[in-house]
Design an enzyme around this catalytic site. Structure first.
Site, PDB file in Angstrom:
ATOM      1  N   TYR A 144      45.966  46.484  32.832  1.00  0.00           N
ATOM      2  CA  TYR A 144      45.355  47.395  33.798  1.00  0.00           C
ATOM      3  C   TYR A 144      44.582  46.600  34.850  1.00  0.00           C
ATOM      4  O   TYR A 144      44.793  46.762  36.057  1.00  0.00           O
ATOM      5  CB  TYR A 144      44.428  48.364  33.069  1.00  0.00           C
ATOM      6  CG  TYR A 144      43.532  49.196  33.973  1.00  0.00           C
ATOM      7  CD1 TYR A 144      44.020  50.326  34.615  1.00  0.00           C
ATOM      8  CD2 TYR A 144      42.190  48.850  34.177  1.00  0.00           C
ATOM      9  CE1 TYR A 144      43.213  51.090  35.445  1.00  0.00           C
ATOM     10  CE2 TYR A 144      41.380  49.601  34.998  1.00  0.00           C
ATOM     11  CZ  TYR A 144      41.888  50.722  35.635  1.00  0.00           C
ATOM     12  OH  TYR A 144      41.075  51.459  36.453  1.00  0.00           O
ATOM     13  N   LYS A 148      45.231  46.047  38.809  1.00  0.00           N
ATOM     14  CA  LYS A 148      44.234  46.595  39.750  1.00  0.00           C
ATOM     15  C   LYS A 148      43.779  45.519  40.737  1.00  0.00           C
ATOM     16  O   LYS A 148      43.484  45.817  41.899  1.00  0.00           O
ATOM     17  CB  LYS A 148      43.030  47.159  38.996  1.00  0.00           C
ATOM     18  CG  LYS A 148      43.294  48.432  38.213  1.00  0.00           C
ATOM     19  CD  LYS A 148      43.750  49.602  39.071  1.00  0.00           C
ATOM     20  CE  LYS A 148      42.611  50.315  39.754  1.00  0.00           C
ATOM     21  NZ  LYS A 148      43.069  51.548  40.446  1.00  0.00           N
TER      22      LYS A 148
END
Length: 345
Positions: A144, A148
């Site tokens: 993640y 990001k």
């Protein structure tokens, strides 16, 4: 003195508007007089005066259809942290964001506000009053975060004052509030299974938790300050409650508020982290044969046992940000919104 945008003259698209943060953002934008459309893979609710477009982020034609007459885009779409589906994170956060940027430029969109994450600078080690000048994590704690970082870079590098496409990234941390499908339900489920008895570390590590209304407020302020002559263009901004709290005190307040006992027993941080790392490696090795997911991953242990709170000074200076809901009030509203998760007498 800069003139403020007249929201009633603006139409915006909330990408990921069916999600937790996106739904709250849509409601507040409507309250402020914006014309609002939503683009998402699914439609979870209906609201008067909101147009829903269902589609895939990687489908530029679907995006172009949704972007007609839109001047402002909020990009909130992202898979939830904690998954180990690398392909999904790559597809949504990187490929999808590239497509969104291309579609926005083709459609003549003027402004884009990205929901990024404060975790883009976090490597599992203490961060105290971290500023936006911190370097991106060289060793991100999960897929993640890794995606990001790439996503935020794509959006900020796309900022183009000369051609009238302005971008900004909002980095919230520890979002919570009513309708949150992650933090409170997972916390309660863990407590019901008898796995919330232990505090990892000495329990003094301060962390930012941010009530959802404050995150929404930060997004809208960023959009309204996003002008060609503004320092906001092309920059990331931390948005938090500006009230760091001990991680385990926050968890205890939520649990006790819902009728569950607070964690009481301490476990050494390094011991738990080492155990989590061992279990994670074991799960990885055995994945071709059996599938099991340890409750505590190295990432979760790090988040529970280290300091990670951030400075909002840049947001205060550049866009007059001040939290509109205190942490105490936010916890109260959150607890009251989950009567169905309360411990039965």
């Amino acid at each position: 003195m800069t003139t403020r945008v007249r929201p009633s003259n603006k139409r915006c698209l909330v990408i990921g508007g069916s999600g937790f943060l996106g739904g709250h953002l849509v409601e507040k934008l409507l309250d402020r007089g914006y014309g609002v459309s939503v683009f998402d893979i699914r439609q979870n609710y209906e609201l008067p005066n909101v147009t829903f477009h269902q589609g895939d982020l990687c489908n530029k034609q679907a995006l172009l259809s949704a972007l007609k007459d839109v001047s402002l885009v909020f990009h909130c779409a992202s898979p939830a942290p904690g998954s180990d589906n690398r392909e999904l994170f790559e597809r949504v956060n990187i490929q999808g964001t590239r497509t969104v940027i291309q579609a926005c430029k083709e459609a003549g969109v003027q402004k884009m506000v990205l929901t990024s994450s404060a975790s883009v600078v976090y490597e599992g080690k203490d961060i105290k009053n971290g500023k936006e000048s911190l370097p991106y994590a060289k060793k991100p704690i999960d897929y993640y975060t890794q995606t990001k970082i790439k996503q935020e870079k794509l959006v900020l590098e796309a900022c183009d004052r000369e051609n009238g496409f302005l971008t900004v990234a909002i980095r919230p941390h520890g979002i919570f509030g009513p309708r949150d499908p992650q933090l409170v339900p997972i916390l309660v489920d863990t407590a019901r299974r008898g796995k919330m008895k232990f505090i990892i570390g000495n329990g003094t590590n301060l962390v930012d938790f941010t009530y959802v209304d404050n995150v929404v407020h930060g997004h809208i302020l960023a959009a309204e300050h996003l002008k060609a002559d503004s320092p906001v263009c092309g920059k990331p901004y931390h948005i938090t409650n500006d009230e760091p709290i001990c991680f385990w005190d926050f968890m205890s307040e939520i649990l006790v508020g819902l009728g569950y006992p607070a964690p009481r027993y301490h476990l050494p941080y390094l011991f738990v982290y080492g155990l989590a790392l061992l279990l994670w490696m074991l799960a990885l090795l055995l994945s071709p044969l059996i599938s099991f997911k340890p409750t505590f991953t190295p990432m979760r242990v790090a988040l529970a046992g280290t300091y990670h709170y951030y400075s909002c000074e840049r947001a205060k200076e550049d866009m007059s940000y001040t939290p509109i809901v205190t942490l105490k009030e936010g916890i109260k509203r959150t607890v009251e919104s989950y009567p169905h998760l309360r411990q039965e007498e």
